[in-house]
Design a protein around this motif. Structure first.
Motif, PDB file in Angstrom:
ATOM      1  N   ILE A  13     -46.087  42.034  27.310  1.00  0.00           N
ATOM      2  CA  ILE A  13     -45.723  42.354  25.927  1.00  0.00           C
ATOM      3  C   ILE A  13     -44.212  42.535  25.786  1.00  0.00           C
ATOM      4  N   VAL A  14     -43.592  43.234  26.731  1.00  0.00           N
ATOM      5  CA  VAL A  14     -42.152  43.472  26.671  1.00  0.00           C
ATOM      6  C   VAL A  14     -41.386  42.164  26.816  1.00  0.00           C
ATOM      7  N   ASP A  15     -41.846  41.274  27.685  1.00  0.00           N
ATOM      8  CA  ASP A  15     -41.185  39.972  27.816  1.00  0.00           C
ATOM      9  C   ASP A  15     -41.298  39.175  26.516  1.00  0.00           C
ATOM     10  N   GLN A  16     -42.449  39.241  25.857  1.00  0.00           N
ATOM     11  CA  GLN A  16     -42.611  38.555  24.574  1.00  0.00           C
ATOM     12  C   GLN A  16     -41.653  39.135  23.533  1.00  0.00           C
ATOM     13  N   HIS A  17     -41.547  40.457  23.507  1.00  0.00           N
ATOM     14  CA  HIS A  17     -40.655  41.129  22.563  1.00  0.00           C
ATOM     15  C   HIS A  17     -39.205  40.704  22.792  1.00  0.00           C
ATOM     16  N   ARG A  23     -34.309  35.065  20.158  1.00  0.00           N
ATOM     17  CA  ARG A  23     -34.205  33.892  19.291  1.00  0.00           C
ATOM     18  C   ARG A  23     -34.192  34.263  17.811  1.00  0.00           C
ATOM     19  N   GLY A  24     -34.094  35.577  17.525  1.00  0.00           N
ATOM     20  CA  GLY A  24     -34.000  36.028  16.143  1.00  0.00           C
ATOM     21  C   GLY A  24     -35.284  35.897  15.359  1.00  0.00           C
ATOM     22  N   ASP A  25     -36.416  35.971  16.038  1.00  0.00           N
ATOM     23  CA  ASP A  25     -37.727  35.811  15.410  1.00  0.00           C
ATOM     24  C   ASP A  25     -38.208  37.164  14.894  1.00  0.00           C
ATOM     25  N   VAL A  26     -37.854  37.485  13.645  1.00  0.00           N
ATOM     26  CA  VAL A  26     -38.199  38.788  13.078  1.00  0.00           C
ATOM     27  C   VAL A  26     -39.707  38.967  13.004  1.00  0.00           C
ATOM     28  N   ALA A  27     -40.418  37.948  12.530  1.00  0.00           N
ATOM     29  CA  ALA A  27     -41.870  38.049  12.411  1.00  0.00           C
ATOM     30  C   ALA A  27     -42.512  38.263  13.771  1.00  0.00           C
ATOM     31  N   GLY A  28     -41.992  37.571  14.780  1.00  0.00           N
ATOM     32  CA  GLY A  28     -42.538  37.733  16.123  1.00  0.00           C
ATOM     33  C   GLY A  28     -42.329  39.131  16.665  1.00  0.00           C
ATOM     34  N   VAL A  29     -41.146  39.707  16.401  1.00  0.00           N
ATOM     35  CA  VAL A  29     -40.871  41.078  16.837  1.00  0.00           C
ATOM     36  C   VAL A  29     -41.809  42.053  16.138  1.00  0.00           C
ATOM     37  N   GLU A  30     -41.929  41.929  14.827  1.00  0.00           N
ATOM     38  CA  GLU A  30     -42.747  42.869  14.057  1.00  0.00           C
ATOM     39  C   GLU A  30     -44.222  42.754  14.409  1.00  0.00           C
ATOM     40  N   ALA A  31     -44.667  41.554  14.795  1.00  0.00           N
ATOM     41  CA  ALA A  31     -46.072  41.366  15.158  1.00  0.00           C
ATOM     42  C   ALA A  31     -46.443  42.115  16.432  1.00  0.00           C
ATOM     43  N   LEU A  32     -45.454  42.452  17.234  1.00  0.00           N
ATOM     44  CA  LEU A  32     -45.704  43.166  18.486  1.00  0.00           C
ATOM     45  C   LEU A  32     -45.624  44.680  18.323  1.00  0.00           C
ATOM     46  N   TYR A  33     -45.349  45.155  17.106  1.00  0.00           N
ATOM     47  CA  TYR A  33     -45.224  46.585  16.867  1.00  0.00           C
ATOM     48  C   TYR A  33     -46.534  47.189  16.383  1.00  0.00           C
ATOM     49  N   HIS A  34     -46.896  48.291  16.995  1.00  0.00           N
ATOM     50  CA  HIS A  34     -48.068  49.079  16.601  1.00  0.00           C
ATOM     51  C   HIS A  34     -47.826  49.653  15.203  1.00  0.00           C
ATOM     52  N   PRO A  35     -48.871  49.854  14.380  1.00  0.00           N
ATOM     53  CA  PRO A  35     -48.671  50.452  13.058  1.00  0.00           C
ATOM     54  C   PRO A  35     -47.949  51.793  13.083  1.00  0.00           C
ATOM     55  N   ALA A  62     -30.094  40.207  11.764  1.00  0.00           N
ATOM     56  CA  ALA A  62     -29.269  39.422  10.843  1.00  0.00           C
ATOM     57  C   ALA A  62     -27.798  39.480  11.214  1.00  0.00           C
ATOM     58  N   ARG A  63     -27.342  40.598  11.783  1.00  0.00           N
ATOM     59  CA  ARG A  63     -25.915  40.772  12.026  1.00  0.00           C
ATOM     60  C   ARG A  63     -25.499  40.527  13.472  1.00  0.00           C
ATOM     61  N   SER A  64     -26.457  40.532  14.395  1.00  0.00           N
ATOM     62  CA  SER A  64     -26.101  40.418  15.806  1.00  0.00           C
ATOM     63  C   SER A  64     -25.858  38.974  16.205  1.00  0.00           C
ATOM     64  N   ALA A  65     -24.892  38.811  17.110  1.00  0.00           N
ATOM     65  CA  ALA A  65     -24.773  37.547  17.833  1.00  0.00           C
ATOM     66  C   ALA A  65     -25.703  37.697  19.029  1.00  0.00           C
ATOM     67  N   LEU A  66     -26.927  37.217  18.885  1.00  0.00           N
ATOM     68  CA  LEU A  66     -27.986  37.597  19.812  1.00  0.00           C
ATOM     69  C   LEU A  66     -27.708  37.138  21.244  1.00  0.00           C
ATOM     70  N   ASP A  67     -26.921  36.078  21.409  1.00  0.00           N
ATOM     71  CA  ASP A  67     -26.635  35.628  22.763  1.00  0.00           C
ATOM     72  C   ASP A  67     -25.647  36.539  23.481  1.00  0.00           C
ATOM     73  N   SER A  68     -25.105  37.554  22.767  1.00  0.00           N
ATOM     74  CA  SER A  68     -24.170  38.474  23.406  1.00  0.00           C
ATOM     75  C   SER A  68     -24.892  39.604  24.128  1.00  0.00           C
ATOM     76  N   LEU A  69     -26.223  39.674  23.991  1.00  0.00           N
ATOM     77  CA  LEU A  69     -27.004  40.701  24.680  1.00  0.00           C
ATOM     78  C   LEU A  69     -27.345  40.195  26.077  1.00  0.00           C
ATOM     79  N   GLU A  70     -26.955  40.954  27.083  1.00  0.00           N
ATOM     80  CA  GLU A  70     -27.153  40.551  28.485  1.00  0.00           C
ATOM     81  C   GLU A  70     -28.079  41.540  29.181  1.00  0.00           C
ATOM     82  N   TYR A  71     -29.225  41.047  29.639  1.00  0.00           N
ATOM     83  CA  TYR A  71     -30.143  41.900  30.397  1.00  0.00           C
ATOM     84  C   TYR A  71     -29.614  42.053  31.817  1.00  0.00           C
ATOM     85  N   LEU A  72     -29.571  43.289  32.304  1.00  0.00           N
ATOM     86  CA  LEU A  72     -28.941  43.570  33.594  1.00  0.00           C
ATOM     87  C   LEU A  72     -29.882  43.364  34.767  1.00  0.00           C
ATOM     88  N   ASP A  73     -31.182  43.407  34.522  1.00  0.00           N
ATOM     89  CA  ASP A  73     -32.162  43.127  35.573  1.00  0.00           C
ATOM     90  C   ASP A  73     -33.521  42.944  34.914  1.00  0.00           C
TER      91      ASP A  73
END
Length: 247
Positions: A13-17, A23-35, A62-73
């Motif tokens: 689930i976390v990898d999907q999130h 990729r800026g998929d708002v609907a995809g992010v929200e679909a993974l959130y519990h009510p 909307a405001r982030s340059a999403l490719d600037s986020l770097e996962y450290l591990d």
């Protein structure tokens, strides 16, 4: 990959999130959130749920340059909770770094959906920063919001050139930009290591350096908003490392 089924499901689930976020998929992010999903931003002491959470997520994406986020591990997983470490750089429209921070998110999953994210962030503070980081709780802005403030401020100075007014004040800039005086002052200090008037004078010096060289130096300084010759000379030296006469 974790061996126990619960940890494996949490990681999936976390990898999907993370993939949807990247990729800026708002609907995809929200679909993974519990009510009952709650996002807790410990840097600012704020939490978001329901519609406030949806607005928060959409604003960030909307405001982030999403490719600037770097996962450290890779995420570390313990049962229903994953720990995600990353670094993010907020950049201006021209691509220059405005503010960087590192963070660890504790992401808890229930029934195949994310029910809670605790974000623990640390802003990289430049030399000259004076205010303690826990002051962010009084300001009410998280690290991304601080970066966005700096970007809004830079755009305002670039487009409107308010620094040309010799009487420019922090309250006037705050009102024009839609932030409070304390928010602007804190963001400048934490993000750039500058006071408001140091920031203004840097803009004025940049204006002088781009001015018609046929004008006299003091004429250029006055046209850029300086009222005091001594302030101009001190600011010029601080920014360029030389005196105006060395141009």
């Amino acid at each position: 990959m974790p061996r126990d089924p619960l940890s494996s499901a949490t990681l999936r689930i976390v990898d999907q999130h993370n993939a949807c976020w990247g990729r800026g998929d708002v609907a995809g992010v929200e679909a993974l959130y519990h009510p009952e999903m709650q996002f807790i931003e410990h840097f600012s002491g704020r939490s978001f749920q329901g519609e406030a959470l949806r607005r928060h997520v959409r604003a960030i994406i909307a405001r982030s340059a999403l490719d600037s986020l770097e996962y450290l591990d890779r995420p570390r997983v313990d049962g229903d909770t994953a720990f995600v470490r990353y670094r993010e750089v907020i950049r201006s429209a021209e691509g220059s770094a405005l503010l960087s921070f590192s963070a660890c998110d504790a992401v808890r999953v229930v029934d195949g959906l994310i029910i809670e994210i605790n974000e623990y962030a640390l802003v990289q503070q430049p030399a000259g920063s004076a205010k303690p980081q826990n002051a962010a709780r009084k300001i009410g802005l998280g690290p991304r919001a601080l970066g966005y403030l700096l970007n809004d401020l830079a755009l305002y100075f670039q487009q409107q050139q308010p620094y040309l007014d010799p009487g420019l004040s922090l309250p006037a800039v705050a009102e024009a930009c839609g932030y409070t005086r304390n928010q602007i002052s804190y963001a400048l200090n934490q993000g750039l290591g500058l006071t408001f008037y140091q920031y203004v004078n840097r803009a004025r010096i940049a204006h002088v350096l781009a001015s018609d060289p046929g004008l006299g130096v003091l004429e250029q300084a006055r046209a850029a908003g300086f009222r005091s010759t001594s302030t101009f000379y001190a600011a010029y030296k601080a920014v360029t490392g030389t005196s105006p006469g060395a141009r």
